[in-house]
Scaffold this motif. Structure first.
Motif, mmCIF file in Angstrom:
data_model
loop_
_atom_site.group_PDB
_atom_site.id
_atom_site.type_symbol
_atom_site.label_atom_id
_atom_site.label_comp_id
_atom_site.label_asym_id
_atom_site.label_seq_id
_atom_site.Cartn_x
_atom_site.Cartn_y
_atom_site.Cartn_z
ATOM 1 N N PRO A 21 17.001 28.199 20.394
ATOM 2 C CA PRO A 21 17.899 27.760 21.480
ATOM 3 C C PRO A 21 17.162 27.037 22.606
ATOM 4 O O PRO A 21 17.640 26.016 23.106
ATOM 5 N N LYS A 22 15.987 27.604 23.001
ATOM 6 C CA LYS A 22 15.234 26.923 24.051
ATOM 7 C C LYS A 22 14.721 25.562 23.571
ATOM 8 O O LYS A 22 14.680 24.591 24.334
ATOM 9 N N CYS A 23 14.318 25.496 22.305
ATOM 10 C CA CYS A 23 13.853 24.212 21.742
ATOM 11 C C CYS A 23 14.981 23.183 21.761
ATOM 12 O O CYS A 23 14.773 22.017 22.135
ATOM 13 N N ARG A 24 16.204 23.636 21.397
ATOM 14 C CA ARG A 24 17.343 22.719 21.402
ATOM 15 C C ARG A 24 17.673 22.276 22.832
ATOM 16 O O ARG A 24 18.049 21.125 23.075
ATOM 17 N N ALA A 25 17.491 23.194 23.773
ATOM 18 C CA ALA A 25 17.738 22.840 25.174
ATOM 19 C C ALA A 25 16.753 21.780 25.656
ATOM 20 O O ALA A 25 17.116 20.858 26.401
ATOM 21 N N VAL A 26 15.497 21.927 25.221
ATOM 22 C CA VAL A 26 14.496 20.915 25.588
ATOM 23 C C VAL A 26 14.872 19.564 24.982
ATOM 24 O O VAL A 26 14.769 18.522 25.649
ATOM 25 N N TRP A 27 15.298 19.588 23.723
ATOM 26 C CA TRP A 27 15.727 18.337 23.091
ATOM 27 C C TRP A 27 16.870 17.700 23.889
ATOM 28 O O TRP A 27 16.879 16.482 24.115
ATOM 29 N N GLU A 28 17.825 18.494 24.302
ATOM 30 C CA GLU A 28 18.963 17.951 25.032
ATOM 31 C C GLU A 28 18.528 17.374 26.385
ATOM 32 O O GLU A 28 19.034 16.332 26.816
ATOM 33 N N ARG A 29 17.598 18.080 27.044
ATOM 34 C CA ARG A 29 17.064 17.542 28.301
ATOM 35 C C ARG A 29 16.419 16.171 28.068
ATOM 36 O O ARG A 29 16.567 15.244 28.869
ATOM 37 N N TRP A 30 15.691 16.100 26.941
ATOM 38 C CA TRP A 30 14.987 14.840 26.649
ATOM 39 C C TRP A 30 15.981 13.724 26.330
ATOM 40 O O TRP A 30 15.803 12.567 26.757
ATOM 41 N N MET A 31 17.038 14.032 25.589
ATOM 42 C CA MET A 31 17.986 13.010 25.184
ATOM 43 C C MET A 31 18.730 12.403 26.365
ATOM 44 O O MET A 31 19.233 11.275 26.279
ATOM 45 N N LYS A 32 18.795 13.165 27.482
ATOM 46 C CA LYS A 32 19.452 12.604 28.654
ATOM 47 C C LYS A 32 18.690 11.407 29.228
ATOM 48 O O LYS A 32 19.266 10.585 29.943
ATOM 49 N N TRP A 33 17.400 11.355 28.922
ATOM 50 C CA TRP A 33 16.578 10.229 29.395
ATOM 51 C C TRP A 33 16.643 9.023 28.445
ATOM 52 O O TRP A 33 15.970 8.006 28.692
ATOM 53 N N LEU A 34 17.412 9.119 27.369
ATOM 54 C CA LEU A 34 17.590 8.029 26.387
ATOM 55 C C LEU A 34 16.244 7.505 25.899
ATOM 56 O O LEU A 34 15.838 6.367 26.176
ATOM 57 N N PRO A 35 15.536 8.360 25.159
ATOM 58 C CA PRO A 35 14.220 7.912 24.652
ATOM 59 C C PRO A 35 14.379 6.890 23.535
ATOM 60 O O PRO A 35 15.481 6.425 23.227
ATOM 61 N N ASP A 36 13.257 6.566 22.868
ATOM 62 C CA ASP A 36 13.279 5.553 21.814
ATOM 63 C C ASP A 36 13.835 6.128 20.519
ATOM 64 O O ASP A 36 14.277 7.282 20.453
ATOM 65 N N ASP A 37 13.797 5.291 19.455
ATOM 66 C CA ASP A 37 14.431 5.661 18.181
ATOM 67 C C ASP A 37 13.769 6.866 17.529
ATOM 68 O O ASP A 37 14.449 7.719 16.937
ATOM 69 N N ASN A 38 12.467 6.948 17.620
ATOM 70 C CA ASN A 38 11.770 8.047 16.941
ATOM 71 C C ASN A 38 12.173 9.405 17.506
ATOM 72 O O ASN A 38 12.214 10.406 16.779
ATOM 73 N N ALA A 39 12.439 9.459 18.797
ATOM 74 C CA ALA A 39 12.829 10.735 19.403
ATOM 75 C C ALA A 39 14.158 11.223 18.836
ATOM 76 O O ALA A 39 14.315 12.414 18.502
ATOM 77 N N TRP A 40 15.139 10.319 18.742
ATOM 78 C CA TRP A 40 16.444 10.708 18.181
ATOM 79 C C TRP A 40 16.299 11.148 16.719
ATOM 80 O O TRP A 40 16.911 12.144 16.298
ATOM 81 N N THR A 41 15.525 10.398 15.946
ATOM 82 C CA THR A 41 15.332 10.773 14.540
ATOM 83 C C THR A 41 14.635 12.122 14.426
ATOM 84 O O THR A 41 14.977 12.951 13.568
#
Length: 691
Positions: free
Chosen positions: A153-173
C-alpha cells in the motif's frame, strides 16, 4: 609563434625513441608509500585514533567544503565505527552545503537501508522527493525500497504521488508492471489508460499495446489499442510508419496474415510508398530523417512479409514495385537517363500491364534532350521507335503507332539533323496499313528534308517490290543527281537496268558514271562495268575498258585482272595473257614497285600452274625475289630520329644494281661454305672407316 611563420620541420639532432621514453619514466617513478598500520591496544588509544581521523576529515572538509566525496568518506568512517548518529550528523551537514545533489540524498538513504533503519530511510526519501521531484532516480529508489520491504500500500501511494508530477513514459510503464507483479491487472490497465490520456501520442499508444501483448498477454486489448491509435489520434500523429509497422508485426505474430497484409497495403497506399507522388511530396514537405527511415523500413518489412507468407503473384507484385521505385529514384536523379526508361518500359511490358507501359513511354518521350547535338538524340529516338512498335504489335493499334511516328517527326529539328530510320519505319507502317499514297508522300518529304542515302535505297526497294520500274528510274535519277560521286548509286542504277534487260541503258549509265571526275569508289564502278560487258559476251568492249582503265591507272590488280581475262574462254588465249604479265612486270620494274611486282609474280605463277607447263613455271619462279631483313632509322615529321626499326626488302634476280651484286656475292659465299661443310663430313666418314 605567429600563424604565418613557418615551423622548423627539420629532425631534432638527438632522436628519442618511444621505448627510451617509457624506460626513463619507469626509472624516475617514485615508489608507492603505504600508510602505516595502526594497532589499537585499549579504549584510550582507540578514542585517540578516532580523534585523529576525525580531525583529518574535518580538515579536508574545511579545505574543500563543496566536495561531496569528503563528506561521504567521513560518513562512511563513522558508519564503520558504528557511530550512526555521527554519520547522520555528517550527512545532514553535507545537505546544508548542497541540498540539491541527488547523489548525496541517495548515499544518505543507502546508509540508512544498509543498517536497516527503514523509517529513517523513508523519511529521507520523503524529504528528497519533495525537494527534487523531477529526479526519477529518487522515485525509483523509493518505490523499490517499499516493494522490497513488502509494504505494497505504501509503495502504491508513492507511485501515485509520483504520477501526479506526470513523469516520462518509463515511469508509467514501471508502475503498470508493478501492479502486474502484484496480480492487480485491472489497476495496471487503468494506469496505462491514464498514461495514454495524459500523453495522447503514437508513442504512448504503442507502449500501451506492447505492454498489453507481452506483459498482460491480452491480445484483444492490444488489437483494440492499435485500432484506437489510428482512430482517436490526429492524422498527423497516427499515420506514422512505425504505427503501421508495429500493428502489422503484431498481427503477423498472432498468425493473422491476412489482417497484416491489409494493414501493410493500407499503409503503403496511404503513405504513397509505391507512387512517384510520394517523392514529390517529400520534396515539398520537409519530413524528418527519422520518418523517412521508418517508411523505408516499413516497405522492406512488407517485402519480407510477402516473401514469407505471400503467393507467387503477391511476391512478384512486391518485387515489381521495388524495381519500379528503383527506376523512379534513378530518373529523379537524371530524367534524361534513357536506359532507365527502356528498362522500366520493358519491365512493365513483361508483366502485361499495357496501360502502365503506355504511361511510361509517354513520360519518357516528354523528356526531350536539352541540346541540339545529334549524339544526345540517338537513344531518345529509339524510345519513339519502341513506343510505335509496342502500339503496333502489342496493342494492335496501327493508327496510334502512325501518330507516334508523326509526333516524333514533328519533334526532330530537321534543319540541323534528321534520322532516316524514322522516315523509313513510318512509311513502311503506312504500307502495312495499305495506305500507299501517304507512304509515297512521306518518303518524298523525307527526300526533301533528310536526303540521306538510306532514304533513297529504302524508297527504291519499296517501289521495286511493287513493280514500279519507272518510279525507280526517277528515284535513281534524283539519287545520282544529288550524289554524283556515289559509285554505289550508279552501280545500283545500272543493275536495275540490267535486271530488266535494258543493256544499252545500263551501258549508258556506266559511261556517264565513269566520265565523272570525282568518285568515291571508282574501282567498284569500273569492275561492275567490265563484269557487265563480260556477262554480255562483249570481249572487245571489255578489252577496250581494260585499256582505258590502264591509261588512267597502272595498278597491279588491274594488270592481273586484265591478264586473267585474256586467259579465260572469252579472251584471246594464254599467249596474250603472258604478254600482258610480261608487259606489266617490265612497267612495274621501271617504276621500282617491288611489292607490286611480288603480287604480279604470285598471280603469274598461279596462272602458269593452271594453264602452263613446267618450263613456263620455272621461268616465272626464276624471277621470284628473295626477302631480306634490313634496319633503317625512323624519322618523324620534323626530321628527328626516333630509333632503328626492322623492315623487309625484296631483291630480284634480274635487278642490276649494287644491292643485287652484294646479294650474289653473299650467295656465292654461302654456297662455298656449304661445300666446305660437305667435304669435312666426307673426311670424317673416311677416318671412321679406316679405324
Amino acid at each position: 609563434m605567429s600563424r604565418n611563420q613557418v615551423k622548423n620541420r627539420a629532425p631534432a639532432p638527438i632522436q628519442i625513441s618511444a621505448e627510451q621514453i617509457i624506460r626513463e619514466s619507469a626509472d624516475r617513478q617514485e615508489k608507492h608509500r603505504l600508510d602505516p598500520i595502526v594497532k589499537v591496544h585499549d579504549a584510550e588509544e582507540y578514542q585517540s585514533h578516532l580523534r585523529d581521523r576525525r580531525k583529518h576529515f574535518e580538515d579536508n572538509i574545511r579545505y574543500r567544503r563543496d566536495h561531496i566525496g569528503n563528506w561521504v568518506k567521513y560518513a562512511r568512517f563513522e558508519e564503520d565505527n558504528k557511530e550512526f548518529e555521527r554519520a547522520r550528523s555528517v550527512f545532514e551537514r553535507s545537505l546544508e552545503v548542497d541540498h540539491r545533489s541527488s547523489e548525496l540524498w541517495i548515499r544518505y538513504t543507502q546508509f540508512e537501508m544498509r543498517n536497516e533503519f527503514i523509517n529513517h530511510a523513508r523519511n529521507i526519501f520523503d524529504r528528497a522527493v519533495q525537494i527534487l521531484p523531477r529526479v526519477d532516480q529518487l522515485w525509483y529508489k523509493y518505490v523499490y525500497m517499499e516493494e522490497m520491504v513488502g509494504d505494497i500500500p505504501k509503495c502504491r501511494a508513492v507511485w501515485e504521488r509520483w504520477m501526479k508530477w506526470l513523469p516520462d513514459d518509463n515511469a508509467w510503464t514501471s508502475y503498470a508492471r508493478f501492479e502486474t507483479r502484484c496480480k492487480q491487472h485491472g489497476k495496471a490497465e487503468s494506469v496505462m489508460r491514464r498514461y495514454v490520456n495524459e500523453f495522447p501520442s503514437a508513442r504512448s499508444f504503442l507502449r500501451f499495446a506492447k505492454w498489453a501483448e507481452f506483459d498482460l498477454g491480452n491480445i484483444s486489448l492490444a488489437r483494440e489499442i492499435f485500432e484506437a491509435c489510428l482512430t482517436d489520434l490526429e492524422p498527423e500523429e497516427a499515420y506514422q510508419a512505425r504505427v503501421f509497422k508495429q500493428f502489422s508485426s503484431f498481427e503477423e505474430r498472432q498468425g493473422e496474415h491476412e489482417r497484416a497484409r491489409v494493414i501493410y497495403k493500407y499503409a503503403i497506399k496511404l503513405l504513397k510508398l509505391e507512387s512517384s507522388e510520394a517523392q514529390n511530396e517529400k520534396n515539398e514537405i520537409d519530413e524528418p530523417d527519422y520518418e523517412k527511415n521508418k517508411r523505408a523500413e516499413l516497405y522492406l518489412a512488407y517485402i519480407a512479409f510477402e516473401k514469407k507468407y505471400g503467393d507467387r503473384q503477391g511476391i512478384e507484385g512486391v518485387i515489381l514495385t521495388k524495381q519500379r521505385n528503383e527506376y523512379k529514384k534513378r530518373l529523379d536523379a537524371d530524367e534524361h537517363d534513357y536506359d532507365s526508361w527502356f528498362e522500366w518500359a520493358k519491365l512493365e511490358a513483361e508483366h502485361g500491364n499495357e496501360l502502365e507501359v503506355r504511361d511510361v513511354y509517354e513520360q519518357a518521350i516528354s523528356k526531350i534532350p536539352p541540346s541540339d547535338q545529334k549524339e544526345h538524340w540517338r537513344r531518345y529516338i529509339y524510345l519513339w521507335i519502341y513506343y510505335a512498335v509496342f502500339e503496333e504489335l502489342n496493342m494492335k493499334d496501327l493508327g496510334r503507332a502512325s501518330q507516334v511516328y508523326e509526333a516524333c517527326l514533328s519533334v526532330i529539328p530537321h534543319k540541323k539533323f534528321s534520322f532516316a530510320k524514322i522516315w523509313v519505319y513510318a512509311a513502311k507502317l503506312y504500307i502495312r496499313r495499305k495506305d500507299l499514297t501517304t507512304a509515297r508522300k512521306l518518303m518524298g518529304k523525307a527526300i526533301g528534308l533528310c536526303g540521306k542515302e538510306k532514304i533513297y535505297t529504302e524508297y527504291i526497294e519499296m517501289e521495286l517490290a511493287l513493280g514500279e520500274i519507272d518510279r525507280c528510274r526517277k528515284l535513281y535519277e534524283k539519287y545520282v543527281t544529288q550524289m554524283p560521286y556515289n559509285c554505289k548509286a550508279w552501280c545500283r542504277y545500272a543493275d536495275l537496268e540490267k535486271s530488266v534487260g535494258e543493256s544499252e541503258r545500263c551501258r549508258a549509265i556506266y559511261e556517264l558514271a565513269i566520265s565523272r571526275e570525282i568518285l568515291d569508289m571508282p574501282d567498284m564502278l569500273w569492275k561492275g562495268y567490265i563484269d557487265f560487258e563480260i556477262e554480255e559476251g562483249e570481249s572487245e568492249k571489255a578489252r577496250e575498258l581494260y585499256n582505258r582503265l590502264l591509261d588512267r591507272t597502272g595498278h597491279v590488280k588491274v594488270w592481273i585482272s586484265y591478264a586473267q581475262f585474256e586467259g579465260s574462254e572469252i579472251g584471246k588465249g594464254s599467249t596474250t595473257s603472258r604478254s600482258i604479265f610480261e608487259k606489266a612486270y617490265n612497267l612495274l620494274k621501271e617504276d621500282g614497285l617491288k611489292e607490286e611486282r611480288v603480287l604480279l609474280l604470285d598471280a603469274w605463277r598461279v596462272f602458269e600452274k593452271a594453264k602452263g607447263d613446267d618450263s613456263l613455271i620455272t621461268k616465272v619462279e626464276a624471277k621470284m625475289p628473295r626477302r631480306i631483313k634490313k634496319k633503317r632509322m625512323r624519322v618523324d615529321d620534323n626530321g628527328q630520329e626516333l630509333g632503328w626499326e626492322e623492315v623487309f626488302d625484296y631483291h630480284f634476280p634480274d635487278d642490276n644494281d649494287a644491292a643485287s651484286s652484294n646479294l650474289k656475292l653473299l650467295d656465292m659465299a654461302a654456297k662455298w661454305k656449304k661445300e666446305q661443310a660437305q667435304e669435312e663430313d666426307e673426311d670424317s666418314d673416311l677416318d671412321s672407316d679406316d679405324d
